[in-house]
Design a protein around this motif. Structure first.
Motif, PDB file in Angstrom:
ATOM      1  N   PRO A 116      80.413 -46.448 -84.157  1.00  0.00           N
ATOM      2  CA  PRO A 116      80.321 -44.996 -83.968  1.00  0.00           C
ATOM      3  C   PRO A 116      79.015 -44.563 -83.299  1.00  0.00           C
ATOM      4  CG  PRO A 116      81.106 -45.506 -86.178  1.00  0.00           C
ATOM      5  CD  PRO A 116      80.643 -46.795 -85.578  1.00  0.00           C
ATOM      6  N   GLU A 117      77.909 -45.242 -83.602  1.00  0.00           N
ATOM      7  CA  GLU A 117      76.632 -44.871 -83.001  1.00  0.00           C
ATOM      8  C   GLU A 117      76.645 -45.071 -81.489  1.00  0.00           C
ATOM      9  OE1 GLU A 117      73.328 -46.797 -84.758  1.00  0.00           O
ATOM     10  OE2 GLU A 117      73.462 -45.713 -86.654  1.00  0.00           O
ATOM     11  N   HIS A 118      77.307 -46.107 -81.048  1.00  0.00           N
ATOM     12  CA  HIS A 118      77.410 -46.346 -79.616  1.00  0.00           C
ATOM     13  C   HIS A 118      78.158 -45.194 -78.947  1.00  0.00           C
ATOM     14  CE1 HIS A 118      76.961 -51.019 -80.077  1.00  0.00           C
ATOM     15  NE2 HIS A 118      75.932 -50.335 -80.561  1.00  0.00           N
ATOM     16  N   GLN A 119      79.247 -44.788 -79.553  1.00  0.00           N
ATOM     17  CA  GLN A 119      80.052 -43.738 -78.945  1.00  0.00           C
ATOM     18  C   GLN A 119      79.357 -42.378 -78.985  1.00  0.00           C
ATOM     19  OE1 GLN A 119      84.120 -44.155 -80.521  1.00  0.00           O
ATOM     20  NE2 GLN A 119      84.528 -45.302 -78.644  1.00  0.00           N
ATOM     21  N   ARG A 120      78.551 -42.139 -80.009  1.00  0.00           N
ATOM     22  CA  ARG A 120      77.763 -40.902 -80.028  1.00  0.00           C
ATOM     23  C   ARG A 120      76.767 -40.896 -78.870  1.00  0.00           C
ATOM     24  NH1 ARG A 120      78.330 -41.210 -85.792  1.00  0.00           N
ATOM     25  NH2 ARG A 120      76.496 -42.543 -86.000  1.00  0.00           N
ATOM     26  N   ALA A 121      76.140 -42.039 -78.621  1.00  0.00           N
ATOM     27  CA  ALA A 121      75.204 -42.144 -77.507  1.00  0.00           C
ATOM     28  C   ALA A 121      75.933 -41.969 -76.175  1.00  0.00           C
ATOM     29  CB  ALA A 121      74.489 -43.493 -77.548  1.00  0.00           C
ATOM     30  N   ALA A 122      77.126 -42.536 -76.071  1.00  0.00           N
ATOM     31  CA  ALA A 122      77.907 -42.400 -74.843  1.00  0.00           C
ATOM     32  C   ALA A 122      78.306 -40.946 -74.607  1.00  0.00           C
ATOM     33  CB  ALA A 122      79.148 -43.286 -74.914  1.00  0.00           C
ATOM     34  N   ARG A 123      78.707 -40.274 -75.668  1.00  0.00           N
ATOM     35  CA  ARG A 123      79.094 -38.865 -75.534  1.00  0.00           C
ATOM     36  C   ARG A 123      77.911 -38.037 -75.014  1.00  0.00           C
ATOM     37  NH1 ARG A 123      83.417 -36.485 -77.914  1.00  0.00           N
ATOM     38  NH2 ARG A 123      83.575 -38.124 -79.510  1.00  0.00           N
ATOM     39  N   GLU A 124      76.724 -38.354 -75.530  1.00  0.00           N
ATOM     40  CA  GLU A 124      75.527 -37.656 -75.056  1.00  0.00           C
ATOM     41  C   GLU A 124      75.284 -37.924 -73.575  1.00  0.00           C
ATOM     42  OE1 GLU A 124      70.681 -37.627 -75.817  1.00  0.00           O
ATOM     43  OE2 GLU A 124      72.021 -38.546 -77.306  1.00  0.00           O
ATOM     44  N   ALA A 125      75.473 -39.181 -73.172  1.00  0.00           N
ATOM     45  CA  ALA A 125      75.276 -39.535 -71.764  1.00  0.00           C
ATOM     46  C   ALA A 125      76.267 -38.807 -70.869  1.00  0.00           C
ATOM     47  CB  ALA A 125      75.425 -41.048 -71.593  1.00  0.00           C
ATOM     48  N   PHE A 126      77.522 -38.743 -71.291  1.00  0.00           N
ATOM     49  CA  PHE A 126      78.543 -38.073 -70.482  1.00  0.00           C
ATOM     50  C   PHE A 126      78.274 -36.575 -70.398  1.00  0.00           C
ATOM     51  CE2 PHE A 126      81.640 -41.552 -72.133  1.00  0.00           C
ATOM     52  CZ  PHE A 126      81.034 -42.480 -71.308  1.00  0.00           C
ATOM     53  N   ARG A 127      77.870 -35.992 -71.514  1.00  0.00           N
ATOM     54  CA  ARG A 127      77.570 -34.556 -71.537  1.00  0.00           C
ATOM     55  C   ARG A 127      76.379 -34.239 -70.626  1.00  0.00           C
ATOM     56  NH1 ARG A 127      77.803 -33.912 -76.646  1.00  0.00           N
ATOM     57  NH2 ARG A 127      75.619 -34.429 -77.054  1.00  0.00           N
ATOM     58  N   SER A 128      75.351 -35.091 -70.671  1.00  0.00           N
ATOM     59  CA  SER A 128      74.181 -34.892 -69.819  1.00  0.00           C
ATOM     60  C   SER A 128      74.536 -34.981 -68.339  1.00  0.00           C
ATOM     61  CB  SER A 128      73.097 -35.932 -70.153  1.00  0.00           C
ATOM     62  OG  SER A 128      72.646 -35.794 -71.479  1.00  0.00           O
ATOM     63  N   ALA A 129      75.553 -35.789 -68.031  1.00  0.00           N
ATOM     64  CA  ALA A 129      75.996 -35.957 -66.640  1.00  0.00           C
ATOM     65  C   ALA A 129      76.954 -34.856 -66.203  1.00  0.00           C
ATOM     66  CB  ALA A 129      76.655 -37.318 -66.471  1.00  0.00           C
ATOM     67  N   GLY A 130      77.261 -33.917 -67.099  1.00  0.00           N
ATOM     68  CA  GLY A 130      78.147 -32.811 -66.744  1.00  0.00           C
ATOM     69  C   GLY A 130      79.607 -33.178 -66.681  1.00  0.00           C
ATOM     70  N   ILE A 131      79.991 -34.234 -67.367  1.00  0.00           N
ATOM     71  CA  ILE A 131      81.396 -34.666 -67.377  1.00  0.00           C
ATOM     72  C   ILE A 131      82.145 -33.878 -68.444  1.00  0.00           C
ATOM     73  CG2 ILE A 131      82.945 -36.622 -67.808  1.00  0.00           C
ATOM     74  CD1 ILE A 131      80.533 -38.398 -66.836  1.00  0.00           C
TER      75      ILE A 131
END
Length: 222
Positions: free
Chosen positions: A92-107
């Motif tokens: 789950p921690e990996h996916q939380r980090a990924a969600r943050e990355a995607f959000r920061s990229a405007g996806i």
């Protein structure tokens, strides 16, 4: 006369690995991945994923191994603007980090389908022939099963890409019989022997094993 330096394979591969420069968002995601111990793919592999996705105009992509979102960012870079990424990870921690990355990229959130679970439990539940690109970055010993399931969900004209195909240093030694080497050979053989796939093995990252599926099904001999 060509110098030894120019022809040294290690030097050349190092040059290839360092030829891709990541943007600030991807670099930030890489920092988070390293903090989490998420083993991010190198930029060379990410660039290859982006090119593959762009070449086949990928609209539906599934990846095994979300990590901190680095592979996802590269995939989005090449995917169709309305494309959806289904990404599977047991942490789950990996996916939380990924969600943050995607959000920061405007996806847009509607373009991401995050599934928390073990890949070999989730992938068999996905629909046959529903994905344009399948990216697998998973434990070596499970590679043969992932390849079989990945081919099953692959659409005509799509690609399957497996990272880690050269992770075993003994894979080229015909006398090697350790479990990891045997698993990688089995995965490679499955793609090579599938008449609907064009196989490709690239020595970047830990090795990329690829298969491009024919747009026209191969008819069995009469």
């Amino acid at each position: 006369m060509t110098s030894d330096f120019a022809t040294d394979p290690t030097t050349l591969l190092g040059y290839v690995e360092n030829a891709v420069i990541e943007d600030e968002l991807t670099a930030a995601a890489r920092d988070r991945a390293e903090d989490l111990g998420a083993a991010p793919i190198p930029a060379s592999v990410g660039a290859a994923l982006s090119v593959f996705a762009r070449l086949i105009d990928a609209r539906t992509v599934v990846e095994i191994g979300t990590g901190a979102g680095i592979s996802g960012l590269w995939l989005y870079d090449g995917m169709s603007p309305e494309g959806v990424l289904t990404t599977i990870d047991i942490e789950p921690e990996h996916q939380r980090a990924a969600r943050e990355a995607f959000r920061s990229a405007g996806i847009a959130g509607s373009r991401t389908r995050l599934i928390n679970g073990r890949g070999l439990d989730v992938l068999p539940r996905l629909t046959d022939a529903a994905y344009d690109l399948v990216f697998i970055d998973a434990p070596i010993l499970d590679a043969p099963q992932y390849v079989v399931e990945g081919i099953r969900v692959l659409r005509p004209g799509g690609m399957i890409v497996v990272h880690g195909a050269l992770r075993s240093a003994r894979v080229a030694d015909p006398n090697a019989r350790d479990a990891e080497t045997v698993a990688l050979r089995a995965a490679t053989r499955t793609i090579a022997e599938d008449e609907e796939l064009t196989p490709l093995l690239l020595p970047i990252g830990a090795g990329l094993l690829c298969g491009h599926r024919s747009r026209t099904p191969v008819e069995p001999p009469a």
